[in-house]
Scaffold this motif. Structure first.
Motif, PDB file in Angstrom:
ATOM      1  N   GLY A  60       0.799  -1.217   0.000  1.00 38.93           N
ATOM      2  CA  GLY A  60       0.000   0.000   0.000  1.00 38.93           C
ATOM      3  C   GLY A  60       0.831   1.265   0.000  1.00 38.93           C
ATOM      4  O   GLY A  60       2.039   1.249   0.268  1.00 38.93           O
ATOM      5  N   THR A  61       0.165   2.396  -0.301  1.00 33.06           N
ATOM      6  CA  THR A  61       0.867   3.676  -0.369  1.00 33.06           C
ATOM      7  C   THR A  61      -0.013   4.810   0.144  1.00 33.06           C
ATOM      8  O   THR A  61      -1.246   4.728   0.101  1.00 33.06           O
ATOM      9  N   ASN A  62       0.660   5.870   0.627  1.00 31.00           N
ATOM     10  CA  ASN A  62      -0.032   7.107   0.996  1.00 31.00           C
ATOM     11  C   ASN A  62       0.168   8.199  -0.058  1.00 31.00           C
ATOM     12  O   ASN A  62      -0.291   9.324   0.112  1.00 31.00           O
ATOM     13  N   SER A  63       0.852   7.866  -1.133  1.00 37.76           N
ATOM     14  CA  SER A  63       1.097   8.847  -2.190  1.00 37.76           C
ATOM     15  C   SER A  63      -0.179   9.127  -2.978  1.00 37.76           C
ATOM     16  O   SER A  63      -1.142   8.359  -2.944  1.00 37.76           O
ATOM     17  N   LYS A  64      -0.141  10.209  -3.740  1.00 41.54           N
ATOM     18  CA  LYS A  64      -1.256  10.566  -4.610  1.00 41.54           C
ATOM     19  C   LYS A  64      -1.063   9.864  -5.956  1.00 41.54           C
ATOM     20  O   LYS A  64      -0.063  10.070  -6.644  1.00 41.54           O
ATOM     21  N   GLU A  87      -7.978   4.368  -1.432  1.00 42.84           N
ATOM     22  CA  GLU A  87      -7.235   3.926  -0.250  1.00 42.84           C
ATOM     23  C   GLU A  87      -5.872   3.351  -0.628  1.00 42.84           C
ATOM     24  O   GLU A  87      -4.891   3.548   0.080  1.00 42.84           O
ATOM     25  N   GLU A  89      -4.627   0.377  -0.428  1.00 39.23           N
ATOM     26  CA  GLU A  89      -4.083  -0.494   0.599  1.00 39.23           C
ATOM     27  C   GLU A  89      -3.835  -1.895   0.034  1.00 39.23           C
ATOM     28  O   GLU A  89      -4.364  -2.264  -1.018  1.00 39.23           O
ATOM     29  N   HIS A 114       2.723   7.889  -9.204  1.00 39.28           N
ATOM     30  CA  HIS A 114       2.366   8.618  -7.995  1.00 39.28           C
ATOM     31  C   HIS A 114       3.383   9.734  -7.762  1.00 39.28           C
ATOM     32  O   HIS A 114       4.410   9.844  -8.453  1.00 39.28           O
ATOM     33  N   GLY A 118       4.609  11.368   1.125  1.00 37.39           N
ATOM     34  CA  GLY A 118       4.049  10.619   2.234  1.00 37.39           C
ATOM     35  C   GLY A 118       5.089   9.719   2.875  1.00 37.39           C
ATOM     36  O   GLY A 118       6.168   9.451   2.327  1.00 37.39           O
ATOM     37  N   SER A 120       4.862   6.429   3.616  1.00 36.17           N
ATOM     38  CA  SER A 120       5.001   5.157   2.900  1.00 36.17           C
ATOM     39  C   SER A 120       4.621   5.394   1.446  1.00 36.17           C
ATOM     40  O   SER A 120       3.498   5.126   1.018  1.00 36.17           O
ATOM     41  N   SER A 121       5.549   5.914   0.670  1.00 38.13           N
ATOM     42  CA  SER A 121       5.231   6.325  -0.703  1.00 38.13           C
ATOM     43  C   SER A 121       5.324   5.180  -1.695  1.00 38.13           C
ATOM     44  O   SER A 121       4.650   5.183  -2.724  1.00 38.13           O
ATOM     45  N   TRP A 123       4.738   1.768  -3.720  1.00 37.19           N
ATOM     46  CA  TRP A 123       3.439   1.133  -4.011  1.00 37.19           C
ATOM     47  C   TRP A 123       3.643  -0.026  -4.966  1.00 37.19           C
ATOM     48  O   TRP A 123       4.398   0.091  -5.951  1.00 37.19           O
TER      49      TRP A 123
END
Length: 436
Positions: A60-64, A87, A89, A114, A118, A120-121, A123
């Motif tokens: 998973g990632t928190n990037s856009k 999400e 995830e 992405h 973040g 955790s970028s 993915w």
């Protein structure tokens, strides 16, 4: 909002009217749009994009995340589209409706990447699946790689190509723009979820739920939706309703308009009435005949008097909620819950002949009745003798009788049955559906 572009060399000025929100919590929640020159009417084609994150540790990632859809010859593309609200995830599939002003399907490739922001970028993208309702083509673009500066080849953007063997051809659907005008009168707005269904001379759509990311159906407000419909032929009616039977859910609907995105075919459905248990006839469902240049005849709205006769044997009555659907030579009424009895207080008691009004665009000859109940209540078992249907204002000699003389026991799984006239067969076109 208005965007103006001046072509100095050719001495031309181009205007792009918008009039829409760019906000995650308003309208349809989008923060970018394709706008065509000169028109305020929507012309977008909706693509359903499914993004699958891999099922491995740390996937998973928190990037856009962004995506670019490339046309069949690679000459046109969607531009960079940010997939807001996902999400991303591990082992999750995120679904998006992407609206752009170009027909690109079938796609030649997809670019996905992405912004590397973040904590955790990194993915791991498993695949991207794109479905275009207008062409009916669903394409799968495998990835199975990291988009991570610290993993594999260090790329955070990749070109994905279709696995042609997985291509699927589904029912073609056309994009339509739907506008709903809530009346500008006191307490006209509602917080209820709105449903609707379209009828044409080639079939009917599924029941569709209208919802997006903002407060819809406020007093004096116009709400716009993008929907997809199969070929239903020429429209002749729309049924619209909500399911909240409480004093604060009432809604005053002004009108509904449907515009076919690519051909500009337009239908209007005028209402100007309450959908409210405390107003007018206390109904929360309305049927509206189609109007406009494409409609050769505006169909009349009819009140049907439906008499439900409960049997006289022991235990005939029921406490369950009863529904009925009238089916005729021209469509049906949909399932209507029989709440507002016009001649008795305690409905569906032993020996009762309970009368109800069902208002609908004309069915012409009523051929069949589907009736049932929800099985709720301490005594839900019911012995139904018959159902009698006639148009209000017509003599009783014109009434059509549908005998039953059967008992629904509480333990039975089947909660409804169809009563019909002899030698009636439902037209096959009535079963056509469209997926929202």
């Amino acid at each position: 909002m208005l965007v103006i572009i001046e072509d100095i060399g050719n001495k031309c000025v181009y205007q792009f009217p918008v009039g829409r929100w760019f906000a995650l919590d308003e309208d349809d929640g989008k923060i970018q749009r394709d706008i065509l020159v000169g028109g305020t009417e929507a012309t977008g084609i909706v693509y359903n994009v499914a993004v699958v994150t891999g099922d491995i540790r740390g996937a998973g990632t928190n990037s856009k995340i962004h995506v670019i859809l490339h046309g069949s010859k690679g000459l046109k593309n969607s531009g960079k589209i940010f997939l807001e609200g996902g999400e991303f995830e591990r082992a999750r599939t995120d679904l998006f409706n992407v609206e752009i002003a170009a027909l690109l399907s079938p796609l030649s490739r997809v670019t996905i990447g992405h912004d590397n922001c973040g904590v955790s970028s990194g993915w791991f993208c498993e695949k991207v699946v794109v479905y275009c309702p207008f062409t009916g083509i669903e394409q799968t673009f495998p990835c199975g790689k990291w988009l991570d500066e610290d993993e594999g080849d260090g790329l955070i953007e990749r070109e994905l190509y279709e696995m042609v063997s997985l291509r699927q051809k589904r029912l073609k659907k056309n994009p339509w723009s739907l506008w709903i005008w809530t009346s500008d009168i006191k307490n006209a707005g509602t917080d209820a979820t709105i449903f609707f269904q379209i009828y044409g001379d080639k079939g009917k759509s599924d029941e569709m739920k209208l919802d997006n990311n903002s407060d819809n159906f406020e007093t004096g407000q116009t709400d716009k939706f993008m929907i997809e419909l199969p070929d239903l032929g020429n429209f002749y009616k729309l049924r619209i309703w909500h399911e909240k039977r409480n004093p604060f859910a009432g809604w005053h609907l002004n009108k509904v308009t449907l515009l076919k995105t690519l051909t500009k075919e337009k239908y209007s459905f005028n209402c100007g009435r309450w959908l409210d248990i405390n107003e007018e006839d206390n109904e929360i469902v309305r049927e509206l005949p189609a109007e406009g240049s494409l409609v050769t005849e505006v169909m009349p709205v009819i009140k049907y008097r439906v008499t439900v006769c409960t049997g006289t044997v022991s235990g005939s009555g029921t406490d369950a909620n009863v529904f009925v659907c009238l089916i005729g030579d021209q469509g049906d009424t949909g399932e209507r819950v029989l709440y507002n009895c016009i001649n008795t207080v305690n409905k569906f008691e032993k020996g009762n002949a309970d009368e109800f009004f069902i208002e609908a665009v004309t069915l012409k000859q009523v051929r069949r009745v589907r009736i049932g109940h929800d099985g709720k209540g301490g005594s839900s078992g019911w012995y139904l003798a018959k159902v009698i249907v006639r148009e209000e204002g017509q003599p009783e000699s014109e009434a059509v009788e549908f005998p039953c003389y059967r008992y629904w026991k509480q333990c039975l799984q089947i909660k409804s049955l169809s009563l019909h006239l002899p030698d009636f067969e439902e037209p096959s076109c009535w079963s056509m559906t469209g997926i929202f």
